[in-house]
Design an enzyme around this catalytic site. Structure first.
Site, PDB file in Angstrom:
ATOM      1  N   LYS A  14       1.002  -1.266  -0.120  1.00 15.83           N
ATOM      2  CA  LYS A  14       0.080   0.028   0.085  1.00 15.83           C
ATOM      3  C   LYS A  14       0.919   1.095  -0.008  1.00 15.83           C
ATOM      4  O   LYS A  14       2.010   1.271   0.220  1.00 15.83           O
ATOM      5  CB  LYS A  14      -0.928   0.038   1.333  1.00 15.83           C
ATOM      6  CG  LYS A  14      -1.987  -1.139   1.128  1.00 15.83           C
ATOM      7  CD  LYS A  14      -2.832  -0.903   2.440  1.00 15.83           C
ATOM      8  CE  LYS A  14      -3.933  -2.356   2.533  1.00 15.83           C
ATOM      9  NZ  LYS A  14      -4.653  -2.126   3.796  1.00 15.83           N
ATOM     10  N   PHE A  64     -15.237   4.495   7.879  1.00 16.88           N
ATOM     11  CA  PHE A  64     -14.001   4.756   7.551  1.00 16.88           C
ATOM     12  C   PHE A  64     -13.618   4.788   5.890  1.00 16.88           C
ATOM     13  O   PHE A  64     -12.759   4.562   5.282  1.00 16.88           O
ATOM     14  CB  PHE A  64     -12.930   3.735   7.978  1.00 16.88           C
ATOM     15  CG  PHE A  64     -13.359   2.450   7.874  1.00 16.88           C
ATOM     16  CD1 PHE A  64     -12.820   1.580   6.841  1.00 16.88           C
ATOM     17  CD2 PHE A  64     -14.245   1.539   8.849  1.00 16.88           C
ATOM     18  CE1 PHE A  64     -13.002   0.279   6.818  1.00 16.88           C
ATOM     19  CE2 PHE A  64     -14.454   0.417   8.685  1.00 16.88           C
ATOM     20  CZ  PHE A  64     -13.804  -0.245   7.647  1.00 16.88           C
ATOM     21  N   THR A 108      -5.271  -6.872  11.335  1.00 18.25           N
ATOM     22  CA  THR A 108      -5.444  -5.850  10.507  1.00 18.25           C
ATOM     23  C   THR A 108      -5.006  -4.630  11.112  1.00 18.25           C
ATOM     24  O   THR A 108      -4.656  -3.588  10.590  1.00 18.25           O
ATOM     25  CB  THR A 108      -7.134  -5.719  10.196  1.00 18.25           C
ATOM     26  OG1 THR A 108      -7.515  -6.902   9.803  1.00 18.25           O
ATOM     27  CG2 THR A 108      -7.626  -4.595   9.303  1.00 18.25           C
ATOM     28  N   ARG A 122       2.389  -5.988   9.748  1.00 14.31           N
ATOM     29  CA  ARG A 122       1.471  -4.867  10.061  1.00 14.31           C
ATOM     30  C   ARG A 122       1.742  -4.327  11.592  1.00 14.31           C
ATOM     31  O   ARG A 122       1.202  -3.105  11.870  1.00 14.31           O
ATOM     32  CB  ARG A 122       0.195  -5.075   9.921  1.00 14.31           C
ATOM     33  CG  ARG A 122      -0.525  -5.440   8.732  1.00 14.31           C
ATOM     34  CD  ARG A 122      -1.647  -6.261   8.496  1.00 14.31           C
ATOM     35  NE  ARG A 122      -2.516  -5.872   7.311  1.00 14.31           N
ATOM     36  CZ  ARG A 122      -3.667  -6.482   6.914  1.00 14.31           C
ATOM     37  NH1 ARG A 122      -4.177  -7.362   7.652  1.00 14.31           N
ATOM     38  NH2 ARG A 122      -4.192  -6.118   5.724  1.00 14.31           N
ATOM     39  N   HIS A 147      -2.138  -5.250   1.957  1.00 11.77           N
ATOM     40  CA  HIS A 147      -3.271  -6.189   1.599  1.00 11.77           C
ATOM     41  C   HIS A 147      -2.940  -7.362   1.162  1.00 11.77           C
ATOM     42  O   HIS A 147      -2.075  -7.857   0.585  1.00 11.77           O
ATOM     43  CB  HIS A 147      -4.108  -5.408   0.620  1.00 11.77           C
ATOM     44  CG  HIS A 147      -5.286  -6.344   0.183  1.00 11.77           C
ATOM     45  ND1 HIS A 147      -6.292  -6.302   0.867  1.00 11.77           N
ATOM     46  CD2 HIS A 147      -5.443  -7.509  -0.787  1.00 11.77           C
ATOM     47  CE1 HIS A 147      -7.384  -7.217   0.394  1.00 11.77           C
ATOM     48  NE2 HIS A 147      -6.621  -7.971  -0.787  1.00 11.77           N
TER      49      HIS A 147
HETATM   50  P1  ATP Z   1      -7.020  -6.227   3.925  1.00 14.38           P
HETATM   51  O1  ATP Z   1      -8.308  -6.423   3.147  1.00 14.38           O
HETATM   52  O2  ATP Z   1      -6.226  -4.829   3.617  1.00 14.38           O
HETATM   53  O3  ATP Z   1      -5.799  -7.258   3.774  1.00 14.38           O
HETATM   54  P2  ATP Z   1      -8.031  -7.224   6.128  1.00 14.38           P
HETATM   55  O4  ATP Z   1      -8.689  -8.255   5.494  1.00 14.38           O
HETATM   56  O5  ATP Z   1      -7.149  -7.745   7.448  1.00 14.38           O
HETATM   57  O6  ATP Z   1      -7.324  -6.044   5.664  1.00 14.38           O
HETATM   58  P3  ATP Z   1     -10.538  -5.887   5.883  1.00 14.38           P
HETATM   59  O7  ATP Z   1     -11.665  -5.918   7.142  1.00 14.38           O
HETATM   60  O8  ATP Z   1     -10.651  -6.272   4.547  1.00 14.38           O
HETATM   61  O9  ATP Z   1      -9.223  -6.114   6.781  1.00 14.38           O
HETATM   62  O10 ATP Z   1     -10.458  -4.133   5.830  1.00 14.38           O
HETATM   63  C1  ATP Z   1      -9.641  -3.703   4.781  1.00 14.38           C
HETATM   64  C2  ATP Z   1      -9.021  -2.609   5.157  1.00 14.38           C
HETATM   65  O11 ATP Z   1      -9.836  -1.465   5.607  1.00 14.38           O
HETATM   66  C3  ATP Z   1      -8.040  -2.561   6.150  1.00 14.38           C
HETATM   67  O12 ATP Z   1      -6.853  -3.162   5.943  1.00 14.38           O
HETATM   68  C4  ATP Z   1      -7.952  -1.530   6.860  1.00 14.38           C
HETATM   69  O13 ATP Z   1      -6.872  -0.546   6.338  1.00 14.38           O
HETATM   70  C5  ATP Z   1      -9.352  -0.842   6.626  1.00 14.38           C
HETATM   71  N1  ATP Z   1     -10.005  -0.989   7.898  1.00 14.38           N
HETATM   72  C6  ATP Z   1     -10.703  -2.323   8.117  1.00 14.38           C
HETATM   73  N2  ATP Z   1     -11.644  -2.219   9.404  1.00 14.38           N
HETATM   74  C7  ATP Z   1     -11.367  -0.945   9.651  1.00 14.38           C
HETATM   75  C8  ATP Z   1     -11.955  -0.370  10.719  1.00 14.38           C
HETATM   76  N3  ATP Z   1     -12.740  -0.646  11.672  1.00 14.38           N
HETATM   77  N4  ATP Z   1     -11.630   0.929  11.058  1.00 14.38           N
HETATM   78  C9  ATP Z   1     -10.742   1.507  10.066  1.00 14.38           C
HETATM   79  N5  ATP Z   1     -10.290   1.033   9.080  1.00 14.38           N
HETATM   80  C10 ATP Z   1     -10.757  -0.246   9.027  1.00 14.38           C
HETATM   81 MG    MG Z   2      -9.710  -7.950   3.667  1.00 21.16          MG
END
Ligand code: ATP
Ligand code: MG
Length: 245
Positions: A14, A64, A108, A122, A147
């Site tokens: 990213k 967000f 995350t 992370r 990601h």
């Molecule tokens: P990624 O998809 O980036 O690999 P992830 O699968 O661990 O991460 P997701 O739930 O898919 O998490 O969320 C995607 C992205 O959105 C996260 O990487 C983070 O940057 C952001 N994000 C997720 N949940 C939150 C939250 N509650 N508040 C703020 N940002 C969030």
């Molecule tokens: Mg994800």
């Protein structure tokens, strides 16, 4: 190659990873020596709004969401230097690819990552407060450097969103492809099935496309409902096209 060896996952380095010059470190952590996985594809991408919206479709409407789009498009890290707004998109392939990369990436939330899994990628990230127009903190943005696809269905959706079959060596294709027999173009969110001045060509007869994308376009052209949108199909062909912002 058996099915297990063919498992693929999408990784994005990213904008915060690029801004902080952590790309070399991240690639080392994910290297074949550490992960046992192989490169199947790689692109340097200036993420436009269409691609960002499709990638984060599951988060549409959340507090967000807008901040997340500004993050992945690079606007937050390079406000005054738009030409630097990039991510590195990579497809890794190998047994257990999805779980292995999620393990190396870690939780995350970077604060949780530091607590629960010191040393994961992370754990090097940060939380940034998101404020409303009155200046009140309403949420946190998680700047977490990387990601990684969460499961096989997400991996397929994401790899087909970011990569055309031509970006991946044919012997490493994990999903069915088909040779196009018709011209498809895109302009202003609309699909064209005949050459149209000003339309961006998605593919022409003889091009190789993901079969599921062609099925989506056939259904759209026939006015039928589809699981994915036209923008989902078009986004990978619009990457790094100067006509798309
Ligand atoms: P990624 O998809 O980036 O690999 P992830 O699968 O661990 O991460 P997701 O739930 O898919 O998490 O969320 C995607 C992205 O959105 C996260 O990487 C983070 O940057 C952001 N994000 C997720 N949940 C939150 C939250 N509650 N508040 C703020 N940002 C969030
Ligand atoms: Mg994800």
């Amino acid at each position: 190659m058996d099915k297990k060896e063919l498992e693929q996952t999408l990784v994005l380095l990213k904008p915060d990873a690029l801004k902080n010059s952590l790309t070399g470190y991240l690639l080392s952590q994910l290297s074949e020596f550490h992960s046992g996985l192989h490169f199947a594809g790689a692109r340097i991408v200036a993420v436009n709004r269409i691609l960002a919206e499709e990638h984060y479709a599951e988060h549409r409407g959340k507090a967000f969401y807008e901040s997340l789009l500004d993050y992945i498009t690079g606007r937050l890290h390079w406000e005054d230097e738009p030409w630097k707004r990039r991510v590195v998109a990579i497809v890794y392939q190998g047994a257990d690819a999805i779980r292995k990369i999620r393990d190396i990436a870690g939780p995350t939330n970077p604060h949780v990552a530091r607590e629960d899994k010191p040393g994961c990628i992370r754990a090097l990230g940060t939380l940034v407060p998101i404020k409303d127009t009155a200046g009140r903190v309403i949420s946190d943005r998680m700047d977490n450097l990387i990601h990684a696809s969460a499961n096989p269905a997400d991996a397929e959706r994401e790899i087909k969103l970011w990569f055309t079959p031509g970006d991946i060596p044919p012997m490493m294709h994990a999903y069915e492809t088909e040779i196009c027999d018709a011209w498809h173009g895109y302009a202003d969110g609309r699909l064209f099935t005949q050459s149209e001045p000003g339309a961006i060509c998605l593919f022409a007869p003889g091009d190789v496309a993901w079969r599921s994308d062609l099925e989506t376009l056939r259904r759209l052209a026939g006015g039928l409902e589809t699981a994915e949108s036209l923008n989902y199909v078009a986004a990978k062909y619009l990457i790094n096209d100067a006509r798309i912002r």
